[in-house]
Structure formats: C-alpha cells, structure tokens
Write a protein that holds these residues in place. Structure first.
Motif, PDB file in Angstrom:
ATOM      1  N   ALA A 177      -7.990  33.019  13.011  1.00  0.00           N
ATOM      2  CA  ALA A 177      -8.675  31.737  13.220  1.00  0.00           C
ATOM      3  C   ALA A 177      -8.612  30.874  11.963  1.00  0.00           C
ATOM      4  O   ALA A 177      -8.469  29.652  12.041  1.00  0.00           O
ATOM      5  CB  ALA A 177     -10.131  31.976  13.622  1.00  0.00           C
ATOM      6  N   VAL A 178      -8.703  31.503  10.796  1.00  0.00           N
ATOM      7  CA  VAL A 178      -8.575  30.762   9.545  1.00  0.00           C
ATOM      8  C   VAL A 178      -7.137  30.273   9.370  1.00  0.00           C
ATOM      9  O   VAL A 178      -6.893  29.099   9.063  1.00  0.00           O
ATOM     10  CB  VAL A 178      -8.989  31.631   8.339  1.00  0.00           C
ATOM     11  CG1 VAL A 178      -8.660  30.926   7.023  1.00  0.00           C
ATOM     12  CG2 VAL A 178     -10.468  31.957   8.396  1.00  0.00           C
ATOM     13  N   ALA A 179      -6.175  31.159   9.576  1.00  0.00           N
ATOM     14  CA  ALA A 179      -4.770  30.821   9.338  1.00  0.00           C
ATOM     15  C   ALA A 179      -4.308  29.644  10.182  1.00  0.00           C
ATOM     16  O   ALA A 179      -3.475  28.844   9.743  1.00  0.00           O
ATOM     17  CB  ALA A 179      -3.886  32.037   9.603  1.00  0.00           C
ATOM     18  N   MET A 180      -4.851  29.505  11.403  1.00  0.00           N
ATOM     19  CA  MET A 180      -4.402  28.415  12.274  1.00  0.00           C
ATOM     20  C   MET A 180      -5.492  27.375  12.501  1.00  0.00           C
ATOM     21  O   MET A 180      -5.349  26.508  13.356  1.00  0.00           O
ATOM     22  CB  MET A 180      -3.943  28.963  13.613  1.00  0.00           C
ATOM     23  CG  MET A 180      -5.043  29.559  14.473  1.00  0.00           C
ATOM     24  SD  MET A 180      -4.458  30.003  16.140  1.00  0.00           S
ATOM     25  CE  MET A 180      -4.054  28.389  16.800  1.00  0.00           C
ATOM     26  N   ASN A 181      -6.564  27.434  11.698  1.00  0.00           N
ATOM     27  CA  ASN A 181      -7.680  26.493  11.885  1.00  0.00           C
ATOM     28  C   ASN A 181      -8.027  26.393  13.367  1.00  0.00           C
ATOM     29  O   ASN A 181      -7.998  25.316  13.971  1.00  0.00           O
ATOM     30  CB  ASN A 181      -7.342  25.108  11.329  1.00  0.00           C
ATOM     31  CG  ASN A 181      -8.544  24.158  11.399  1.00  0.00           C
ATOM     32  OD1 ASN A 181      -9.696  24.584  11.458  1.00  0.00           O
ATOM     33  ND2 ASN A 181      -8.274  22.864  11.410  1.00  0.00           N
ATOM     34  N   ALA A 182      -8.363  27.537  13.942  1.00  0.00           N
ATOM     35  CA  ALA A 182      -8.645  27.595  15.369  1.00  0.00           C
ATOM     36  C   ALA A 182      -9.849  26.732  15.710  1.00  0.00           C
ATOM     37  O   ALA A 182     -10.823  26.654  14.953  1.00  0.00           O
ATOM     38  CB  ALA A 182      -8.903  29.041  15.787  1.00  0.00           C
ATOM     39  N   GLY A 183      -9.774  26.112  16.861  1.00  0.00           N
ATOM     40  CA  GLY A 183     -10.878  25.276  17.310  1.00  0.00           C
ATOM     41  C   GLY A 183     -10.905  25.148  18.811  1.00  0.00           C
ATOM     42  O   GLY A 183      -9.884  25.295  19.482  1.00  0.00           O
ATOM     43  N   ALA A 184     -12.089  24.876  19.341  1.00  0.00           N
ATOM     44  CA  ALA A 184     -12.274  24.663  20.774  1.00  0.00           C
ATOM     45  C   ALA A 184     -13.718  24.260  21.001  1.00  0.00           C
ATOM     46  O   ALA A 184     -14.599  24.531  20.168  1.00  0.00           O
ATOM     47  CB  ALA A 184     -11.948  25.931  21.579  1.00  0.00           C
TER      48      ALA A 184
ATOM     49  N   LEU B 229      -8.035  25.184   1.136  1.00  0.00           N
ATOM     50  CA  LEU B 229      -7.211  25.543   2.286  1.00  0.00           C
ATOM     51  C   LEU B 229      -6.626  24.316   2.979  1.00  0.00           C
ATOM     52  O   LEU B 229      -5.730  24.445   3.810  1.00  0.00           O
ATOM     53  CB  LEU B 229      -8.030  26.370   3.285  1.00  0.00           C
ATOM     54  CG  LEU B 229      -8.303  27.813   2.836  1.00  0.00           C
ATOM     55  CD1 LEU B 229      -9.352  28.455   3.718  1.00  0.00           C
ATOM     56  CD2 LEU B 229      -7.025  28.638   2.851  1.00  0.00           C
ATOM     57  N   ALA B 230      -7.158  23.137   2.646  1.00  0.00           N
ATOM     58  CA  ALA B 230      -6.608  21.868   3.150  1.00  0.00           C
ATOM     59  C   ALA B 230      -6.315  21.939   4.649  1.00  0.00           C
ATOM     60  O   ALA B 230      -5.198  21.702   5.104  1.00  0.00           O
ATOM     61  CB  ALA B 230      -5.334  21.500   2.378  1.00  0.00           C
ATOM     62  N   PHE B 231      -7.335  22.247   5.409  1.00  0.00           N
ATOM     63  CA  PHE B 231      -7.163  22.420   6.847  1.00  0.00           C
ATOM     64  C   PHE B 231      -6.595  21.163   7.504  1.00  0.00           C
ATOM     65  O   PHE B 231      -6.977  20.039   7.185  1.00  0.00           O
ATOM     66  CB  PHE B 231      -8.507  22.735   7.510  1.00  0.00           C
ATOM     67  CG  PHE B 231      -8.990  24.151   7.296  1.00  0.00           C
ATOM     68  CD1 PHE B 231      -8.275  25.217   7.811  1.00  0.00           C
ATOM     69  CD2 PHE B 231     -10.158  24.408   6.605  1.00  0.00           C
ATOM     70  CE1 PHE B 231      -8.717  26.519   7.628  1.00  0.00           C
ATOM     71  CE2 PHE B 231     -10.611  25.702   6.418  1.00  0.00           C
ATOM     72  CZ  PHE B 231      -9.894  26.767   6.924  1.00  0.00           C
ATOM     73  N   ALA B 232      -5.686  21.393   8.445  1.00  0.00           N
ATOM     74  CA  ALA B 232      -5.154  20.330   9.303  1.00  0.00           C
ATOM     75  C   ALA B 232      -5.129  20.894  10.717  1.00  0.00           C
ATOM     76  O   ALA B 232      -5.576  22.016  10.956  1.00  0.00           O
ATOM     77  CB  ALA B 232      -3.767  19.909   8.843  1.00  0.00           C
ATOM     78  N   TYR B 233      -4.594  20.123  11.651  1.00  0.00           N
ATOM     79  CA  TYR B 233      -4.566  20.583  13.034  1.00  0.00           C
ATOM     80  C   TYR B 233      -3.771  21.883  13.141  1.00  0.00           C
ATOM     81  O   TYR B 233      -2.583  21.929  12.836  1.00  0.00           O
ATOM     82  CB  TYR B 233      -3.942  19.516  13.938  1.00  0.00           C
ATOM     83  CG  TYR B 233      -3.850  19.922  15.401  1.00  0.00           C
ATOM     84  CD1 TYR B 233      -5.000  20.054  16.176  1.00  0.00           C
ATOM     85  CD2 TYR B 233      -2.629  20.193  15.991  1.00  0.00           C
ATOM     86  CE1 TYR B 233      -4.929  20.431  17.506  1.00  0.00           C
ATOM     87  CE2 TYR B 233      -2.532  20.567  17.324  1.00  0.00           C
ATOM     88  CZ  TYR B 233      -3.690  20.690  18.076  1.00  0.00           C
ATOM     89  OH  TYR B 233      -3.618  21.073  19.391  1.00  0.00           O
ATOM     90  N   ARG B 234      -4.445  22.952  13.526  1.00  0.00           N
ATOM     91  CA  ARG B 234      -3.873  24.292  13.704  1.00  0.00           C
ATOM     92  C   ARG B 234      -3.101  24.763  12.477  1.00  0.00           C
ATOM     93  O   ARG B 234      -2.067  25.422  12.582  1.00  0.00           O
ATOM     94  CB  ARG B 234      -2.970  24.325  14.952  1.00  0.00           C
ATOM     95  CG  ARG B 234      -3.713  23.962  16.238  1.00  0.00           C
ATOM     96  CD  ARG B 234      -4.784  24.981  16.580  1.00  0.00           C
ATOM     97  NE  ARG B 234      -5.511  24.592  17.782  1.00  0.00           N
ATOM     98  CZ  ARG B 234      -6.692  23.958  17.788  1.00  0.00           C
ATOM     99  NH1 ARG B 234      -7.273  23.657  16.630  1.00  0.00           N
ATOM    100  NH2 ARG B 234      -7.291  23.652  18.915  1.00  0.00           N
ATOM    101  N   HIS B 235      -3.652  24.443  11.296  1.00  0.00           N
ATOM    102  CA  HIS B 235      -2.941  24.813  10.063  1.00  0.00           C
ATOM    103  C   HIS B 235      -3.927  24.967   8.912  1.00  0.00           C
ATOM    104  O   HIS B 235      -4.901  24.219   8.804  1.00  0.00           O
ATOM    105  CB  HIS B 235      -1.916  23.738   9.700  1.00  0.00           C
ATOM    106  CG  HIS B 235      -1.226  23.982   8.395  1.00  0.00           C
ATOM    107  ND1 HIS B 235      -0.224  24.913   8.235  1.00  0.00           N
ATOM    108  CD2 HIS B 235      -1.421  23.412   7.170  1.00  0.00           C
ATOM    109  CE1 HIS B 235       0.178  24.907   6.986  1.00  0.00           C
ATOM    110  NE2 HIS B 235      -0.521  24.008   6.317  1.00  0.00           N
ATOM    111  N   ALA B 236      -3.662  25.948   8.056  1.00  0.00           N
ATOM    112  CA  ALA B 236      -4.374  26.107   6.796  1.00  0.00           C
ATOM    113  C   ALA B 236      -3.336  26.360   5.709  1.00  0.00           C
ATOM    114  O   ALA B 236      -2.329  27.040   5.940  1.00  0.00           O
ATOM    115  CB  ALA B 236      -5.361  27.271   6.853  1.00  0.00           C
TER     116      ALA B 236
END
Length: 312
Positions: free
Chosen positions: A137-144, A173-180
């Motif tokens: 979930a962290v690696a892909m900036n999971a969301g829902a 981690l500079a989170f972006a859409y489905r990305h860390a």
C-alpha cells in the motif's frame, strides 16, 4: 524451466538468514490470480535485522524482487530469476497508539483497519476496501473510498538494497497517484499511520458501507488482481473498456469481469500469459475505440514462458 537456468551453486552462494530460503518455490498459491511461475530462491527473513544483513551481503548482480500479499500482481509463467523477498510473520505486528497505528509491512490492509476500529481509532476505514498488505500500500500509494496512504502516513521504515535501515517521512516519499518515491530495491518493513479517536459505532458503520460497496460492485470472490488499469485523467478505465466492447471478453482461462470491467478474472485454468495477454488485448481495443492508451496498475514481473505481448 527455472532449474535449467540456475547458476550452478547459486543457492549455496546466497547469504544466510535466520528465516527461510526455499528453492524453486511455487508462487501461484500466493497470488490472488492463482497463476504464474516459481521463484528461483524465495527468501523469508525473520525480521528487519535479518533482512538487512541478507541484503547487505547479497551480490548486487543478483536479480531481486519483492512480493507481499500478491493482490495486484502477475507473476509471469517463466518465474522469477534470482532472489524473491517475501515478508511474513515477523513483519505483521500491529500496535495501537493514542493517535495512530504502527504496523508491520506484512500486515493486511483490512486487518490494520479492523485493529484501528477495535481500539476506537478512525480515519483508516478506507484500508478495509483495499486488498493487499501495508508494504504494498505504501509502495503504490494505495487509495480507495476517499482515502489514501499519502494522507495518513507519518513515516515508513525501509531496508535499502545495500542493507541500510532508514526511516522516510511522507514528504520524502513524494507520493503521487499510485506511486511512492522509494529507493530502487528498497523493502518497506514498518509504517506509522495517523488516526483520530472516534466513536466505534461510526467507524463500524463506515467499514460496513465500504464492504457492501465492494461486494456490490466488484468480483471480490473471484480469482482476480484488483483494478487492472489506472484511471486516465478525468476518465474511468472501466467506462473506456465498456465502450470498447470488452465486457466478458475471454482469452484462454482469463476473462474480463462482467461485474466490473476493470477487473480480470482467472476462471479456473488461466495461465499468467492468458491474463496478461487478455489485458493487452483490452488495451488494444480501447486504443482503437477511444484513442486512449490504458496504463497497467497491476504489476507484472518475471519471465514469460513465451513471447510477451505489448501494445505499440
């Protein structure tokens, strides 16, 4: 076959672990698709120190993959050469604090949500609607369902490819859409998630809403890998797939879900090539019908047993 491609003495040359190293480990039983090849060497370290020592001594030329709950993953039929890291029991602890949760990377998202709810902590209910583990979930900036990791994560502890243990903040981690922005080859081992005290009845009601919504709209009881493609800006992937006439499309043992077209399903006999090939056929048809190129959200790793397919 994986065994034919192994370097003589490969396993004997690997650093030792207090955990377990398994040769030619079948990965299909771990994946939600229940398809795919084997890992040349599956390494399950005992804890972060064990992982750190292993990666420090692992030669840099050895290929390395990291897998978690394998909920959004296709392991190609030719398998994974080199070393595959899978975090297990030693990375699944969950601890509640006054204003947050500390969770090991192997803890399932839904289990973290349930633990938070049981201790009267709100704000993490969205995790109950995301299949997979916290590390992924962290690696892909999971969301829902109105939440994502970028908005609740305080820090993540990682082990780098060189064995260094570090703690990164959400900003780093500079989170972006489905990305860390994780360092290449890094493994997430533990995280802290912010939460706020809330009435248990309200938390339970929200989690019930999410569960009902998922069961109503998604093929949650099928062998699937979750959302297949990213939503293009301002568009829904499932709508584009519907426009292209792909609902119910079949390739081998794989099928586009009739219930939600952004889900691919293993109907029982699908190979990883069937599933990935079906996804590429969907991409081709969507491109032809709408001019939009869908981007994979599901990770695809390993070697194909035959020639891979791509959309030009």
């Amino acid at each position: 076959m994986m065994a034919a491609q192994r370097i003589p003495g490969f396993l004997e040359q690997l650093p030792t672990v207090r955990g377990r190293i398994q040769a030619d480990a079948k990965l299909a039983p771990f994946t939600w698709f229940r398809a795919g090849g084997a890992a040349e060497a599956l390494v399950r370290p005992a804890d972060a120190e064990d992982l750190s020592g292993f990666l420090r001594d692992l030669p840099h030329e050895v290929p390395m993959h990291v897998i978690g709950a394998c909920s959004n993953l296709i392991v190609r039929d030719g398998g994974l050469p080199g070393v595959t890291i899978r975090l297990a029991r030693g990375f699944s602890t969950i601890t509640a604090e006054a204003d947050g949760i500390i969770a090991g990377a192997a803890a399932l998202d839904v289990t973290v949500a349930e633990h938070a709810a049981a201790t009267g902590l709100g704000g993490l209910e969205f995790l109950s609607g995301i299949p997979g583990s916290i590390g992924g979930a962290v690696a892909m900036n999971a969301g829902a369902y109105g939440g994502d990791m970028a908005h609740v994560l305080d820090w993540a502890e990682i082990v780098t490819r060189t064995g260094e243990q570090r703690r990164l903040t959400a900003a780093q981690l500079a989170f972006a859409y489905r990305h860390a922005a994780l360092p290449a080859g890094a493994v997430v081992t533990c995280v802290r998630l912010r939460a706020t005290p809330a009435a248990p009845t309200l938390i339970a009601a929200r989690m019930s809403e999410i569960r009902i919504s998922r069961e109503t709209s998604q093929p949650v009881r099928a062998r699937t890998g979750g959302s297949t493609f990213r939503n293009p800006d301002g568009m829904k992937a499932w709508e584009l797939i519907d426009i292209a006439g792909c609902r119910g499309l079949v390739r081998g043992g794989a099928m586009v879900s009739e219930k939600h077209t952004n889900f691919l399903i293993n109907t029982g006999t699908a190979t990883a090539a069937d599933i990935e090939g079906l996804g590429e056929e969907v991409r081709r048809r969507v491109l032809a019908a709408t001019g939009v190129t869908l981007e994979w959200e599901i990770r695809r790793i390993g070697m194909p047993a035959g020639r891979p397919e791509v959309v030009a």
